[in-house]
Design a protein around this motif. Sequence first.
Motif, PDB file in Angstrom:
ATOM      1  N   LEU A  21      65.435  25.449  87.711  1.00 45.43           N
ATOM      2  CA  LEU A  21      65.447  26.376  86.580  1.00 45.43           C
ATOM      3  C   LEU A  21      66.533  26.017  85.579  1.00 45.43           C
ATOM      4  N   THR A  22      67.663  25.566  86.070  1.00 45.88           N
ATOM      5  CA  THR A  22      68.744  25.137  85.179  1.00 45.88           C
ATOM      6  C   THR A  22      68.287  23.969  84.306  1.00 45.88           C
ATOM      7  N   GLU A  23      67.561  23.042  84.891  1.00 46.21           N
ATOM      8  CA  GLU A  23      67.055  21.912  84.116  1.00 46.21           C
ATOM      9  C   GLU A  23      66.053  22.369  83.057  1.00 46.21           C
ATOM     10  N   VAL A  24      65.196  23.309  83.405  1.00 44.71           N
ATOM     11  CA  VAL A  24      64.213  23.828  82.445  1.00 44.71           C
ATOM     12  C   VAL A  24      64.924  24.535  81.297  1.00 44.71           C
ATOM     13  N   ILE A  25      65.880  25.380  81.627  1.00 44.57           N
ATOM     14  CA  ILE A  25      66.629  26.092  80.583  1.00 44.57           C
ATOM     15  C   ILE A  25      67.331  25.092  79.668  1.00 44.57           C
ATOM     16  N   SER A  26      67.931  24.085  80.249  1.00 44.56           N
ATOM     17  CA  SER A  26      68.609  23.060  79.442  1.00 44.56           C
ATOM     18  C   SER A  26      67.629  22.347  78.515  1.00 44.56           C
ATOM     19  N   ALA A  27      66.446  22.059  78.995  1.00 42.05           N
ATOM     20  CA  ALA A  27      65.441  21.389  78.176  1.00 42.05           C
ATOM     21  C   ALA A  27      64.989  22.271  77.019  1.00 42.05           C
ATOM     22  N   VAL A  28      64.798  23.550  77.291  1.00 38.39           N
ATOM     23  CA  VAL A  28      64.364  24.477  76.242  1.00 38.39           C
ATOM     24  C   VAL A  28      65.460  24.612  75.188  1.00 38.39           C
ATOM     25  N   ILE A  29      66.677  24.768  75.626  1.00 38.31           N
ATOM     26  CA  ILE A  29      67.793  24.910  74.689  1.00 38.31           C
ATOM     27  C   ILE A  29      67.961  23.637  73.847  1.00 38.31           C
ATOM     28  N   ALA A  30      67.798  22.489  74.474  1.00 36.57           N
ATOM     29  CA  ALA A  30      67.919  21.230  73.738  1.00 36.57           C
ATOM     30  C   ALA A  30      66.840  21.106  72.659  1.00 36.57           C
ATOM     31  N   SER A  31      65.674  21.702  72.926  1.00 36.71           N
ATOM     32  CA  SER A  31      64.592  21.617  71.940  1.00 36.71           C
ATOM     33  C   SER A  31      64.731  22.645  70.827  1.00 36.71           C
ATOM     34  N   GLN A  32      65.601  23.624  71.024  1.00 40.10           N
ATOM     35  CA  GLN A  32      65.785  24.706  70.046  1.00 40.10           C
ATOM     36  C   GLN A  32      67.276  24.959  69.803  1.00 40.10           C
ATOM     37  N   PRO A  33      68.028  23.981  69.350  1.00 36.33           N
ATOM     38  CA  PRO A  33      69.480  24.161  69.231  1.00 36.33           C
ATOM     39  C   PRO A  33      69.893  25.313  68.309  1.00 36.33           C
ATOM     40  N   ALA A  34      69.127  25.579  67.286  1.00 35.56           N
ATOM     41  CA  ALA A  34      69.476  26.670  66.367  1.00 35.56           C
ATOM     42  C   ALA A  34      69.284  28.035  67.002  1.00 35.56           C
ATOM     43  N   ARG A  35      68.461  28.106  68.043  1.00 32.80           N
ATOM     44  CA  ARG A  35      68.178  29.392  68.709  1.00 32.80           C
ATOM     45  C   ARG A  35      68.854  29.502  70.074  1.00 32.80           C
ATOM     46  N   ARG A  36      69.767  28.572  70.363  1.00 32.36           N
ATOM     47  CA  ARG A  36      70.413  28.528  71.679  1.00 32.36           C
ATOM     48  C   ARG A  36      71.005  29.873  72.083  1.00 32.36           C
ATOM     49  N   LYS A  37      71.772  30.484  71.189  1.00 37.54           N
ATOM     50  CA  LYS A  37      72.415  31.757  71.509  1.00 37.54           C
ATOM     51  C   LYS A  37      71.377  32.853  71.761  1.00 37.54           C
ATOM     52  N   GLU A  38      70.349  32.925  70.932  1.00 41.33           N
ATOM     53  CA  GLU A  38      69.278  33.921  71.090  1.00 41.33           C
ATOM     54  C   GLU A  38      68.558  33.745  72.431  1.00 41.33           C
ATOM     55  N   ILE A  39      68.265  32.507  72.774  1.00 43.64           N
ATOM     56  CA  ILE A  39      67.578  32.220  74.040  1.00 43.64           C
ATOM     57  C   ILE A  39      68.441  32.639  75.217  1.00 43.64           C
ATOM     58  N   LEU A  40      69.716  32.265  75.192  1.00 45.28           N
ATOM     59  CA  LEU A  40      70.610  32.601  76.300  1.00 45.28           C
ATOM     60  C   LEU A  40      70.842  34.106  76.412  1.00 45.28           C
ATOM     61  N   LYS A  41      70.936  34.797  75.289  1.00 45.50           N
ATOM     62  CA  LYS A  41      71.080  36.254  75.338  1.00 45.50           C
ATOM     63  C   LYS A  41      69.839  36.901  75.943  1.00 45.50           C
ATOM     64  N   GLY A  42      68.670  36.417  75.564  1.00 43.94           N
ATOM     65  CA  GLY A  42      67.430  36.942  76.134  1.00 43.94           C
ATOM     66  C   GLY A  42      67.360  36.721  77.631  1.00 43.94           C
TER      67      GLY A  42
END
Length: 67
Positions: A21-42
């Motif tokens: 799951l950590t790898e998946v989250i990292s991949a998603v965040i890497a693909s959406q750097p501008a939304r990193r904070k929003e994704i992590l808060k969610g």
Amino acid sequence: MAKIKSALDIQLDLTRPIEELTEVISAVIASQPARRKEILKGLDIAIGDALAGIQAQEEKEQKVVDS
């Protein structure tokens, strides 16, 4: 009409859920750097809700044992 989708095809090894799951989250965040904070808060909210549900269930089960 062309349809363009941004998708991530994922296969997880359920014997290593945290690492996978950590790898998946990292991949998603890497693909959406501008939304990193929003994704992590969610994710933080979703995880907090799940933990609160587990805690409530454990407390309910403990009350039954104590009775």
